[in-house]
Motif scaffolding. Structure first.
Motif, PDB file in Angstrom:
ATOM      1  N   ILE A  95       0.852  -1.187   0.000  1.00 46.11           N
ATOM      2  CA  ILE A  95       0.000   0.000   0.000  1.00 46.11           C
ATOM      3  C   ILE A  95       0.889   1.239   0.000  1.00 46.11           C
ATOM      4  O   ILE A  95       1.782   1.365   0.833  1.00 46.11           O
ATOM      5  N   PRO A  96       0.669   2.175  -0.922  1.00 53.37           N
ATOM      6  CA  PRO A  96       1.518   3.367  -0.995  1.00 53.37           C
ATOM      7  C   PRO A  96       1.422   4.221   0.261  1.00 53.37           C
ATOM      8  O   PRO A  96       0.339   4.534   0.738  1.00 53.37           O
ATOM      9  N   ARG A  97       2.592   4.587   0.800  1.00 56.92           N
ATOM     10  CA  ARG A  97       2.698   5.447   1.978  1.00 56.92           C
ATOM     11  C   ARG A  97       3.792   6.476   1.745  1.00 56.92           C
ATOM     12  O   ARG A  97       4.805   6.179   1.141  1.00 56.92           O
ATOM     13  N   ARG A  98       3.561   7.651   2.276  1.00 62.95           N
ATOM     14  CA  ARG A  98       4.581   8.691   2.282  1.00 62.95           C
ATOM     15  C   ARG A  98       4.947   8.928   3.746  1.00 62.95           C
ATOM     16  O   ARG A  98       4.101   9.249   4.560  1.00 62.95           O
ATOM     17  N   PHE A  99       6.217   8.731   4.075  1.00 62.64           N
ATOM     18  CA  PHE A  99       6.695   8.932   5.443  1.00 62.64           C
ATOM     19  C   PHE A  99       7.309  10.314   5.548  1.00 62.64           C
ATOM     20  O   PHE A  99       8.117  10.715   4.708  1.00 62.64           O
ATOM     21  N   CYS A 100       6.941  11.038   6.602  1.00 66.99           N
ATOM     22  CA  CYS A 100       7.376  12.424   6.771  1.00 66.99           C
ATOM     23  C   CYS A 100       7.806  12.654   8.222  1.00 66.99           C
ATOM     24  O   CYS A 100       7.461  11.892   9.119  1.00 66.99           O
ATOM     25  N   THR A 101       8.541  13.740   8.413  1.00 67.15           N
ATOM     26  CA  THR A 101       8.906  14.168   9.755  1.00 67.15           C
ATOM     27  C   THR A 101       8.863  15.688   9.799  1.00 67.15           C
ATOM     28  O   THR A 101       8.993  16.353   8.767  1.00 67.15           O
ATOM     29  N   ALA A 102       8.670  16.226  10.979  1.00 66.67           N
ATOM     30  CA  ALA A 102       8.617  17.679  11.162  1.00 66.67           C
ATOM     31  C   ALA A 102       8.958  17.999  12.611  1.00 66.67           C
ATOM     32  O   ALA A 102       8.884  17.144  13.485  1.00 66.67           O
ATOM     33  N   ARG A 103       9.339  19.234  12.857  1.00 65.96           N
ATOM     34  CA  ARG A 103       9.498  19.746  14.224  1.00 65.96           C
ATOM     35  C   ARG A 103       8.191  20.446  14.563  1.00 65.96           C
ATOM     36  O   ARG A 103       7.734  21.313  13.830  1.00 65.96           O
ATOM     37  N   ALA A 104       7.601  20.065  15.665  1.00 71.97           N
ATOM     38  CA  ALA A 104       6.324  20.659  16.083  1.00 71.97           C
ATOM     39  C   ALA A 104       6.529  21.446  17.362  1.00 71.97           C
ATOM     40  O   ALA A 104       7.218  21.004  18.275  1.00 71.97           O
ATOM     41  N   MET A 105       5.931  22.617  17.412  1.00 74.02           N
ATOM     42  CA  MET A 105       5.925  23.405  18.646  1.00 74.02           C
ATOM     43  C   MET A 105       4.624  23.090  19.355  1.00 74.02           C
ATOM     44  O   MET A 105       3.545  23.174  18.772  1.00 74.02           O
ATOM     45  N   LEU A 106       4.734  22.700  20.626  1.00 74.61           N
ATOM     46  CA  LEU A 106       3.556  22.348  21.400  1.00 74.61           C
ATOM     47  C   LEU A 106       3.137  23.506  22.291  1.00 74.61           C
ATOM     48  O   LEU A 106       3.907  24.437  22.529  1.00 74.61           O
ATOM     49  N   SER A 107       1.924  23.435  22.789  1.00 73.65           N
ATOM     50  CA  SER A 107       1.381  24.515  23.605  1.00 73.65           C
ATOM     51  C   SER A 107       2.104  24.659  24.941  1.00 73.65           C
ATOM     52  O   SER A 107       1.961  25.685  25.598  1.00 73.65           O
ATOM     53  N   ASP A 108       2.919  23.673  25.325  1.00 74.90           N
ATOM     54  CA  ASP A 108       3.708  23.808  26.553  1.00 74.90           C
ATOM     55  C   ASP A 108       5.045  24.505  26.300  1.00 74.90           C
ATOM     56  O   ASP A 108       5.855  24.658  27.204  1.00 74.90           O
ATOM     57  N   GLY A 109       5.271  24.943  25.050  1.00 77.14           N
ATOM     58  CA  GLY A 109       6.486  25.678  24.703  1.00 77.14           C
ATOM     59  C   GLY A 109       7.673  24.811  24.324  1.00 77.14           C
ATOM     60  O   GLY A 109       8.749  25.327  24.060  1.00 77.14           O
ATOM     61  N   ARG A 110       7.501  23.498  24.275  1.00 76.97           N
ATOM     62  CA  ARG A 110       8.597  22.594  23.946  1.00 76.97           C
ATOM     63  C   ARG A 110       8.484  22.123  22.503  1.00 76.97           C
ATOM     64  O   ARG A 110       7.426  21.631  22.097  1.00 76.97           O
ATOM     65  N   PRO A 111       9.564  22.227  21.746  1.00 79.14           N
ATOM     66  CA  PRO A 111       9.544  21.653  20.390  1.00 79.14           C
ATOM     67  C   PRO A 111       9.778  20.146  20.462  1.00 79.14           C
ATOM     68  O   PRO A 111      10.563  19.665  21.274  1.00 79.14           O
ATOM     69  N   ARG A 112       9.074  19.406  19.636  1.00 82.73           N
ATOM     70  CA  ARG A 112       9.222  17.952  19.586  1.00 82.73           C
ATOM     71  C   ARG A 112       9.162  17.488  18.135  1.00 82.73           C
ATOM     72  O   ARG A 112       8.539  18.129  17.302  1.00 82.73           O
ATOM     73  N   ARG A 113       9.806  16.352  17.876  1.00 84.85           N
ATOM     74  CA  ARG A 113       9.770  15.779  16.535  1.00 84.85           C
ATOM     75  C   ARG A 113       8.464  14.997  16.372  1.00 84.85           C
ATOM     76  O   ARG A 113       8.033  14.290  17.272  1.00 84.85           O
ATOM     77  N   VAL A 114       7.862  15.132  15.208  1.00 83.99           N
ATOM     78  CA  VAL A 114       6.661  14.380  14.856  1.00 83.99           C
ATOM     79  C   VAL A 114       6.988  13.546  13.630  1.00 83.99           C
ATOM     80  O   VAL A 114       7.436  14.074  12.613  1.00 83.99           O
ATOM     81  N   ASP A 115       6.809  12.240  13.737  1.00 78.56           N
ATOM     82  CA  ASP A 115       6.955  11.343  12.601  1.00 78.56           C
ATOM     83  C   ASP A 115       5.562  10.895  12.209  1.00 78.56           C
ATOM     84  O   ASP A 115       4.760  10.504  13.058  1.00 78.56           O
ATOM     85  N   TYR A 116       5.255  10.959  10.906  1.00 78.15           N
ATOM     86  CA  TYR A 116       3.923  10.576  10.465  1.00 78.15           C
ATOM     87  C   TYR A 116       3.981   9.976   9.074  1.00 78.15           C
ATOM     88  O   TYR A 116       4.955  10.150   8.338  1.00 78.15           O
ATOM     89  N   SER A 117       2.945   9.233   8.754  1.00 78.29           N
ATOM     90  CA  SER A 117       2.832   8.656   7.420  1.00 78.29           C
ATOM     91  C   SER A 117       1.444   8.936   6.872  1.00 78.29           C
ATOM     92  O   SER A 117       0.466   8.994   7.622  1.00 78.29           O
ATOM     93  N   ILE A 118       1.401   9.120   5.567  1.00 76.32           N
ATOM     94  CA  ILE A 118       0.149   9.346   4.858  1.00 76.32           C
ATOM     95  C   ILE A 118      -0.084   8.099   4.015  1.00 76.32           C
ATOM     96  O   ILE A 118       0.773   7.716   3.218  1.00 76.32           O
ATOM     97  N   ILE A 119      -1.225   7.457   4.190  1.00 74.15           N
ATOM     98  CA  ILE A 119      -1.513   6.169   3.575  1.00 74.15           C
ATOM     99  C   ILE A 119      -2.623   6.325   2.545  1.00 74.15           C
ATOM    100  O   ILE A 119      -3.710   6.831   2.864  1.00 74.15           O
ATOM    101  N   GLU A 120      -2.347   5.901   1.320  1.00 73.42           N
ATOM    102  CA  GLU A 120      -3.373   5.981   0.276  1.00 73.42           C
ATOM    103  C   GLU A 120      -4.549   5.073   0.627  1.00 73.42           C
ATOM    104  O   GLU A 120      -4.371   3.919   1.011  1.00 73.42           O
TER     105      GLU A 120
END
Length: 153
Positions: A95-120
């Protein structure tokens, strides 16, 4: 005179064993009549949205999960460094998937890495793209441990 409880127990065991044997019949391929009713199998177009298209859904699902299951008011307030990690990194017939990552700023003021995939066709009932994500340090049910490694290709 025989004990009726023992007979009943023996009959139940024999019936269960018979049901197991009856269920082990090998599967057959679809016949031409069945193929006419759209049972030809999945057809993927590799039409998966880019990484930026899923950021809103990740933020919404994260806020919903935190408030519903963890009684937390944490939310993702912004993203930076969004990039693709891989597209269809496995066999071409998966099944086709696109794997991505990003830096997310959370409401507690801490940046965290987010890993996610988008699935067709991974959305509800196979409609639309589905999204799986993991915020490093906030995988409270340990679904993608260690450190969201299982959410990456």
């Amino acid at each position: 005179m025989r004990n009726p409880t023992r007979l009943l127990r023996g009959f139940c065991i024999a019936a269960a064993f018979g049901a197991i044997l009856a269920g082990s019949v090998p599967a057959r391929a679809a016949n031409p009549l069945e193929m006419n009713f759209w049972l030809s199998g999945p057809r993927y177009d590799s039409d998966v949205p880019p990484c930026q298209a899923a950021l809103g859904a990740v933020a919404l699902q994260f806020a919903d999960k935190e408030s519903t299951f963890w009684n937390s008011s944490l939310q993702i307030t912004g993203y930076a460094d969004v990039r693709e990690l891989g597209f269809r990194p496995w066999a071409s017939d998966s099944i086709p998937r696109r794997f991505c990552t990003a830096r997310a700023m959370l409401s507690d003021g801490r940046p965290r890495r987010v890993d996610y995939s988008i699935i067709e066709d991974g959305g509800f009932a196979g409609y639309g793209a589905g999204i799986e994500f993991c915020v490093v340090g906030l995988d409270r049910n340990w679904a993608y441990q260690p450190a969201c490694k299982a959410a990456r290709p």
